[in-house]
Each structure stands twice: as structure tokens, then as C-alpha cells.
Enzyme design. Structure first.
Site, PDB file in Angstrom:
ATOM      1  N   ASP A  63      -6.977  -1.659   1.578  1.00 24.61           N
ATOM      2  CA  ASP A  63      -7.556  -0.808   2.765  1.00 24.61           C
ATOM      3  C   ASP A  63      -8.062  -1.754   3.920  1.00 24.61           C
ATOM      4  O   ASP A  63      -8.991  -2.394   3.460  1.00 24.61           O
ATOM      5  CB  ASP A  63      -8.548   0.269   2.209  1.00 24.61           C
ATOM      6  CG  ASP A  63      -8.896   1.503   3.089  1.00 24.61           C
ATOM      7  OD1 ASP A  63      -7.855   1.536   3.848  1.00 24.61           O
ATOM      8  OD2 ASP A  63      -9.859   2.075   3.000  1.00 24.61           O
TER       9      ASP A  63
ATOM     10  N   ASP B  90      -9.646  -0.963   7.479  1.00 24.18           N
ATOM     11  CA  ASP B  90     -10.421  -0.008   8.325  1.00 24.18           C
ATOM     12  C   ASP B  90     -10.772  -0.756   9.677  1.00 24.18           C
ATOM     13  O   ASP B  90     -11.784  -1.605   9.481  1.00 24.18           O
ATOM     14  CB  ASP B  90     -11.451   0.766   7.606  1.00 24.18           C
ATOM     15  CG  ASP B  90     -10.890   2.041   6.731  1.00 24.18           C
ATOM     16  OD1 ASP B  90      -9.790   2.119   6.897  1.00 24.18           O
ATOM     17  OD2 ASP B  90     -11.713   2.215   5.831  1.00 24.18           O
TER      18      ASP B  90
ATOM     19  N   ARG C 144      -6.400   2.311  -4.283  1.00 30.10           N
ATOM     20  CA  ARG C 144      -5.448   1.461  -3.227  1.00 30.10           C
ATOM     21  C   ARG C 144      -5.584  -0.198  -3.414  1.00 30.10           C
ATOM     22  O   ARG C 144      -6.535  -0.657  -3.874  1.00 30.10           O
ATOM     23  CB  ARG C 144      -5.772   1.722  -1.952  1.00 30.10           C
ATOM     24  CG  ARG C 144      -6.794   1.247  -1.396  1.00 30.10           C
ATOM     25  CD  ARG C 144      -8.097   2.262  -0.973  1.00 30.10           C
ATOM     26  NE  ARG C 144      -7.911   3.501  -1.025  1.00 30.10           N
ATOM     27  CZ  ARG C 144      -7.722   4.314   0.023  1.00 30.10           C
ATOM     28  NH1 ARG C 144      -7.889   3.971   1.181  1.00 30.10           N
ATOM     29  NH2 ARG C 144      -7.648   5.621  -0.307  1.00 30.10           N
TER      30      ARG C 144
ATOM     31  N   ARG D  82       0.617  -1.206   0.084  1.00 19.77           N
ATOM     32  CA  ARG D  82      -0.049   0.213   0.119  1.00 19.77           C
ATOM     33  C   ARG D  82       0.838   1.355  -0.012  1.00 19.77           C
ATOM     34  O   ARG D  82       1.602   1.270   0.680  1.00 19.77           O
ATOM     35  CB  ARG D  82      -0.814  -0.034   1.244  1.00 19.77           C
ATOM     36  CG  ARG D  82      -1.639   1.206   1.665  1.00 19.77           C
ATOM     37  CD  ARG D  82      -3.129   1.369   1.017  1.00 19.77           C
ATOM     38  NE  ARG D  82      -3.454   2.734   1.118  1.00 19.77           N
ATOM     39  CZ  ARG D  82      -4.417   2.802   2.008  1.00 19.77           C
ATOM     40  NH1 ARG D  82      -4.842   2.111   2.848  1.00 19.77           N
ATOM     41  NH2 ARG D  82      -4.926   4.164   2.121  1.00 19.77           N
TER      42      ARG D  82
HETATM   43  N1  LIG Z   1     -11.093   3.447  12.687  1.00 22.73           N
HETATM   44  C1  LIG Z   1      -9.997   3.634  11.791  1.00 22.73           C
HETATM   45  N2  LIG Z   1      -9.444   2.634  11.034  1.00 22.73           N
HETATM   46  C2  LIG Z   1      -8.270   2.617  10.328  1.00 22.73           C
HETATM   47  N3  LIG Z   1      -7.557   3.929  10.135  1.00 22.73           N
HETATM   48  C3  LIG Z   1      -7.950   4.955  11.046  1.00 22.73           C
HETATM   49  C4  LIG Z   1      -9.076   4.625  11.790  1.00 22.73           C
HETATM   50  N4  LIG Z   1      -9.303   5.992  12.482  1.00 22.73           N
HETATM   51  C5  LIG Z   1      -8.302   6.895  12.390  1.00 22.73           C
HETATM   52  N5  LIG Z   1      -7.504   6.128  11.374  1.00 22.73           N
HETATM   53  C6  LIG Z   1      -6.298   6.800  10.603  1.00 22.73           C
HETATM   54  O1  LIG Z   1      -6.606   6.763   9.258  1.00 22.73           O
HETATM   55  C7  LIG Z   1      -5.551   6.562   8.486  1.00 22.73           C
HETATM   56  C8  LIG Z   1      -5.484   5.315   7.509  1.00 22.73           C
HETATM   57  O2  LIG Z   1      -6.488   5.931   6.679  1.00 22.73           O
HETATM   58  P1  LIG Z   1      -6.882   4.962   5.252  1.00 22.73           P
HETATM   59  O3  LIG Z   1      -6.777   6.035   3.961  1.00 22.73           O
HETATM   60  O4  LIG Z   1      -8.352   4.686   5.573  1.00 22.73           O
HETATM   61  O5  LIG Z   1      -6.133   3.821   5.035  1.00 22.73           O
HETATM   62  C9  LIG Z   1      -4.300   6.159   9.699  1.00 22.73           C
HETATM   63  O6  LIG Z   1      -3.173   7.006   9.793  1.00 22.73           O
HETATM   64  C10 LIG Z   1      -5.080   5.877  10.741  1.00 22.73           C
HETATM   65  O7  LIG Z   1      -4.143   6.321  11.756  1.00 22.73           O
HETATM   66  N1  2PH Z   2     -16.497   1.796  -3.424  1.00 22.50           N
HETATM   67  C1  2PH Z   2     -15.485   2.079  -2.471  1.00 22.50           C
HETATM   68  N2  2PH Z   2     -15.348   3.560  -2.520  1.00 22.50           N
HETATM   69  C2  2PH Z   2     -14.215   3.818  -1.624  1.00 22.50           C
HETATM   70  C3  2PH Z   2     -13.700   3.032  -0.726  1.00 22.50           C
HETATM   71  C4  2PH Z   2     -14.100   1.499  -0.813  1.00 22.50           C
HETATM   72  O1  2PH Z   2     -13.479   0.502  -0.040  1.00 22.50           O
HETATM   73  N3  2PH Z   2     -14.946   1.170  -1.506  1.00 22.50           N
HETATM   74  N4  2PH Z   2     -12.832   3.436   0.337  1.00 22.50           N
HETATM   75  C5  2PH Z   2     -12.429   4.799   0.035  1.00 22.50           C
HETATM   76  C6  2PH Z   2     -11.956   5.087   1.483  1.00 22.50           C
HETATM   77  O2  2PH Z   2     -10.975   6.014   1.278  1.00 22.50           O
HETATM   78  P1  2PH Z   2      -9.797   6.232   2.820  1.00 22.50           P
HETATM   79  O3  2PH Z   2      -9.600   5.192   3.470  1.00 22.50           O
HETATM   80  O4  2PH Z   2      -8.838   7.423   1.978  1.00 22.50           O
HETATM   81  O5  2PH Z   2     -10.476   7.179   3.358  1.00 22.50           O
HETATM   82  P2  2PH Z   2     -11.168   6.979   4.921  1.00 22.50           P
HETATM   83  O6  2PH Z   2     -10.378   7.300   5.897  1.00 22.50           O
HETATM   84  O7  2PH Z   2     -12.457   7.957   4.626  1.00 22.50           O
HETATM   85  O8  2PH Z   2     -11.613   5.590   4.894  1.00 22.50           O
HETATM   86  C7  2PH Z   2     -13.004   5.632  -0.755  1.00 22.50           C
HETATM   87  N5  2PH Z   2     -13.885   5.074  -1.493  1.00 22.50           N
END
Ligand SMILES: Nc1ncnc2c1ncn2[C@@H]1O[C@H](COP(=O)(O)O)[C@@H](O)[C@H]1O
Ligand code: 2PH
Length: 171
Positions: free
Chosen positions: A104, A106, A101, A92
């Protein structure tokens, strides 16, 4: 946050969302789940089907999305670190917000915890608006109460438009 070893932390249930829209997404996502399941302190409880979903954000290919529930013996911050490490392992690269990406991961829910720190928010702050999260999550955890709204996942699902979320055939 105090240092707590996996063995000292109480068993908890957590939900994690998975997404990918670069590479062979199904293979990547299945391998990420396998990596999670082999991590000390984590037991895979349930895995949703995969869904092909229209990207939310800038124009980019469709995503493959799904969710898992886990039994974990660690703190939320430790689980986040594991998720970020697995994302890196799979190549990533962080570019534009909401950009394409390889992987991902979350952290959606952690028992009934509400966490609001600079690098970790639980429940995931945007999960309630996202059909690509709620559809697979409702498959594996329909009755889990999202602690900020107080609503169960299957009720939250009724509030979002699911027209861009399609069950992947041959799951
Ligand atoms: N609940 C969460 N899950 C994943 N990442 C989180 C969460 N809360 C804050 N973060 C922060 O978001 C970035 C990763 O972002 P993505 O673009 O969704 O991978 C990371 O720095 C976490 O600290
Ligand atoms: N259909 C779909 N769209 C998406 C998806 C995904 O998994 N499926 N994830 C994203 C997440 O973006 P990011 O991780 O940068 O943002 P976040 O901190 O809001 O989750 C943005 N848009």
C-alpha cells in the site's frame, strides 16, 4: 488537470506512507522504495525505519509500515498514478476495504497543497488518526506542517496512541 511534463512541473516535496502485511514485507517495501527512487522526476530524500504495527480494520496479520520523503517534479495526480502503478507491479489486488495487502502506497503530503478531488485527497484524510503513519513520518519530517490542521507532524503524533507501533529490530 492540464498535461504537464515532469520537466515543466516545479520541484516539490512529498511524503508517502508504505505498508504491507502479505509476503516478505520488508523485502517488498525496500523494493518499492527502490522502484520509486528510480522513477524519472522522483528523488528519494529520506526513509524512516520500519515499524511492526497492529492492523487497523478487520482481523489480519500485523503490518510493516514506514514513510519516505521525496523531491518530485510532477503534479500530485501524476505522483498518485505512479504509486498506483507500483502497487499493481507488486501484485496488489484490491479486495475488502482495510483488508490485507502486499503493498500500500499512500500519498500523505505534497508541499502545503490541499487537494480534494474524487480520486485524490491531500493531505491523506486519515493520516492524522493513524499512529502507524505518524510515528514513521515524525522520524523523517517532524516539522512539516499538515496544512488542514495547521499542526506540525510531531504535535499530531502526541494526539494518537502509539502502543501498537513497534520499531522493527535490525532495521
Ligand atoms: N492521498 C491519497 N493517497 C493514495 N490514494 C488515494 C489518496 N486519495 C485518494 N486516493 C484513492 O484511494 C484509492 C487507493 O486506496 P488504498 O486502499 O489506500 O490503496 C485510489 O483509488 C486513490 O485514487
Ligand atoms: N497497522 C496498519 N493497519 C492498516 C494499514 C496499515 O498500513 N497499517 N492500512 C490500512 C489502509 O487501508 P486502505 O488503504 O484500504 O484505506 P485508506 O484509504 O483509509 O488508506 C488499514 N489498516
Amino acid at each position: 488537470m492540464p498535461t504537464v511534463s515532469y520537466a515543466e512541473a516545479e520541484p516539490r516535496r512529498s511524503a508517502v506512507a508504505l505498508g504491507s502485511n502479505i509476503g516478505d514485507s520488508q523485502i517488498i517495501l525496500e523494493a518499492a522504495i527502490e522502484t520509486l527512487a528510480q522513477t524519472p522526476g522522483i528523488v528519494l530524500e529520506a526513509k524512516s525505519n520500519w515499524y511492526q504495527t497492529k492492523a487497523v480494520g478487520p482481523p489480519q496479520p500485523d503490518y510493516l509500515n514506514g514513510c519516505v520523503t521525496l523531491q518530485v517534479e510532477m503534479l500530485p495526480q501524476q505522483l498518485l498514478e505512479i504509486l498506483l502503478r507500483i502497487e499493481q507491479q507488486f501484485g496488489r489486488v484490491r479486495q475488502e476495504r482495510w483488508g490485507p495487502r502486499i503493498l500500500d502506497l499512500d500519498l500523505l503530503l505534497f508541499d502545503d497543497f490541499i487537494v480534494d478531488t474524487p480520486n485524490l485527497q491531500i493531505p491523506h484524510p486519515r493520516m492524522r488518526d493513524r499512529a502507524f503513519v505518524l510515528v514513521p513520518l515524525a522520524e523523517v519530517a517532524p516539522d512539516w506542517i499538515e496544512p488542514v490542521s495547521g499542526c506540525v507532524i510531531k504535535e499530531l503524533l502526541k494526539e494518537v496512541d502509539c502502543s501498537d507501533v513497534h520499531l522493527l529490530m535490525g532495521n
